[in-house]
Design an enzyme around this catalytic site. Structure first.
Site, PDB file in Angstrom:
ATOM      1  N   ASN A 153     -54.603  13.279  47.366  1.00 46.80           N
ATOM      2  CA  ASN A 153     -55.420  14.461  47.978  1.00 46.80           C
ATOM      3  C   ASN A 153     -55.892  15.405  47.200  1.00 46.80           C
ATOM      4  O   ASN A 153     -55.926  16.552  47.494  1.00 46.80           O
ATOM      5  CB  ASN A 153     -54.384  14.861  48.842  1.00 46.80           C
ATOM      6  CG  ASN A 153     -53.872  13.854  49.988  1.00 46.80           C
ATOM      7  OD1 ASN A 153     -54.500  12.772  50.160  1.00 46.80           O
ATOM      8  ND2 ASN A 153     -52.723  14.379  50.619  1.00 46.80           N
ATOM      9  N   HIS A 190     -42.357  13.632  57.340  1.00 45.11           N
ATOM     10  CA  HIS A 190     -43.462  12.926  56.697  1.00 45.11           C
ATOM     11  C   HIS A 190     -43.077  11.367  56.955  1.00 45.11           C
ATOM     12  O   HIS A 190     -43.832  10.701  57.178  1.00 45.11           O
ATOM     13  CB  HIS A 190     -43.509  13.127  55.149  1.00 45.11           C
ATOM     14  CG  HIS A 190     -44.945  12.370  54.519  1.00 45.11           C
ATOM     15  ND1 HIS A 190     -44.911  11.250  54.022  1.00 45.11           N
ATOM     16  CD2 HIS A 190     -46.006  13.032  54.279  1.00 45.11           C
ATOM     17  CE1 HIS A 190     -45.790  10.926  53.395  1.00 45.11           C
ATOM     18  NE2 HIS A 190     -46.731  11.915  53.687  1.00 45.11           N
ATOM     19  N   SER A 242     -52.062  10.113  52.764  1.00 49.73           N
ATOM     20  CA  SER A 242     -50.684   9.774  53.452  1.00 49.73           C
ATOM     21  C   SER A 242     -50.707   8.889  54.702  1.00 49.73           C
ATOM     22  O   SER A 242     -49.913   7.999  54.959  1.00 49.73           O
ATOM     23  CB  SER A 242     -49.487  10.866  53.308  1.00 49.73           C
ATOM     24  OG  SER A 242     -49.267  11.277  52.136  1.00 49.73           O
TER      25      SER A 242
END
Length: 321
Positions: free
Chosen positions: A178, A87, A245
């Site tokens: 989210n 990530h 993100s």
């Protein structure tokens, strides 16, 4: 402090590939290449609070200004900020990857990255790690803090750290979250993205449609591409990921460009509030509720586009509102 947990927002890995050679569509969509003749972010330091970074990735070599580990990975060694999750490496690429004829390029390909590992290989961490990372970014005189993480708890100590960063004229850019339910009338709050002091970023897809996962609330400031976003990934590879993100680093990179452009234009360093205003001037409305898109889509050439349609007097009036 109680050992409460904070985490990555749930995100989707759409695909992983070994080789690419292109400007990602999200970078083009926000008009970043159109301002590279003015600046590519050189001299601007962006602190990324995430899962670390694969610093050996060919598209990130030379962009890393330093880093620190605040997690329990690698026995808590502060000098090892390796990304075992992917990530953080993806976020870093969207901000500042620099293509070497093959690969991808980020929004601000000459910006410097300060890698602050505050989430472990599972993508979770303690609020104390986040707070320590924010404080370290302030000590290191970062220009921008980028956080694609969050949780449902409003933690006063984290809020206080963010206020200190903003007081130090650091722009704090955060994912909105989210947990969206597709209904803009309902609230989904995640922190730190819902603090008024931060720049809260929602997500749209590459066709400018609002995504069904993006949070809606009255703290969303703007939206950026966050679905099917191509960037750097683990093992020197590339991947397309989806989530707020992925929208957040588009704005973090854009702020590196805007800060330089605005400083040169005004002949001085602007305050955090003034820079936020410069960002909002570079948005275009998409027709959704402000609870979904805030001020609209990040569009770095919005002022130039206005100039093509309206007289200089009208443009000046809009810009100075």
């Amino acid at each position: 402090m109680e050992q409460r947990k904070i985490r990555l927002f749930p995100y989707r890995i759409d695909a992983q590939v070994e080789q690419v050679s292109e400007i990602p569509k999200g970078i083009e969509m926000i008009q970043a290449p159109a301002v590279w003749s003015q600046t590519k972010g050189k001299g601007i330091k962006v602190a990324i609070l995430d899962t670390g970074c694969e610093v050996s990735h060919p598209d990130l070599k030379g962009r890393i200004a330093g880093g620190r580990n605040f997690t329990d990975d690698d026995n808590g060694s502060p000098d090892v900020f390796v990304d075992y999750n992917g990530h953080g490496t993806h976020v870093a690429g969207t901000i500042a990857a620099i293509s070497n004829n093959t690969g991808v390029v980020g929004v601000a390909p000459e910006a410097s990255l300060l890698i602050l590992k505050v989430l472990n290989k599972e993508g979770s961490g303690q609020y104390e790690w986040i707070i320590n990372g924010i404080n370290y970014a302030v000590e290191q005189k970062a220009d921008i803090i980028s956080m694609s993480l969050g949780g449902p708890e409003d933690v006063p100590e984290m809020h206080a750290a963010i206020k200190r960063a903003v007081a130090a004229n650091i722009l704090v850019v955060c994912a909105a979250g989210n947990e969206g339910d597709g209904n803009y009338a309902t609230d989904e709050f995640d922190y730190p993205g819902s603090y008024n002091e931060v720049i809260s970023v929602g997500a749209v897809d590459l066709q400018r449609n609002s995504t069904n996962f993006t949070n809606s609330n009255n703290e969303v400031d703007l939206v950026a591409p966050g679905a099917g976003i191509l960037s750097t990934y683990l093992n020197k590879s590339y991947a397309t990921l989806s989530g707020t993100s992925m929208a957040t680093p588009h704005v973090s990179g854009a702020m590196a460009l805007i800060k330089q452009i605005a400083s040169e234009s005004f002949g001085r360093n602007l305050t955090e509030t003034e820079l936020y205003a410069q960002l909002i001037k570079r948005t275009i409305p998409l027709g959704n509720s402000p609870r979904l898109e805030g001020n609209g889509l990040l569009y770095l050439t919005a002022q130039e586009e206005l100039a093509k349609v309206f007289t200089p007097a009208v443009v000046a009036k809009v810009i100075n509102q």
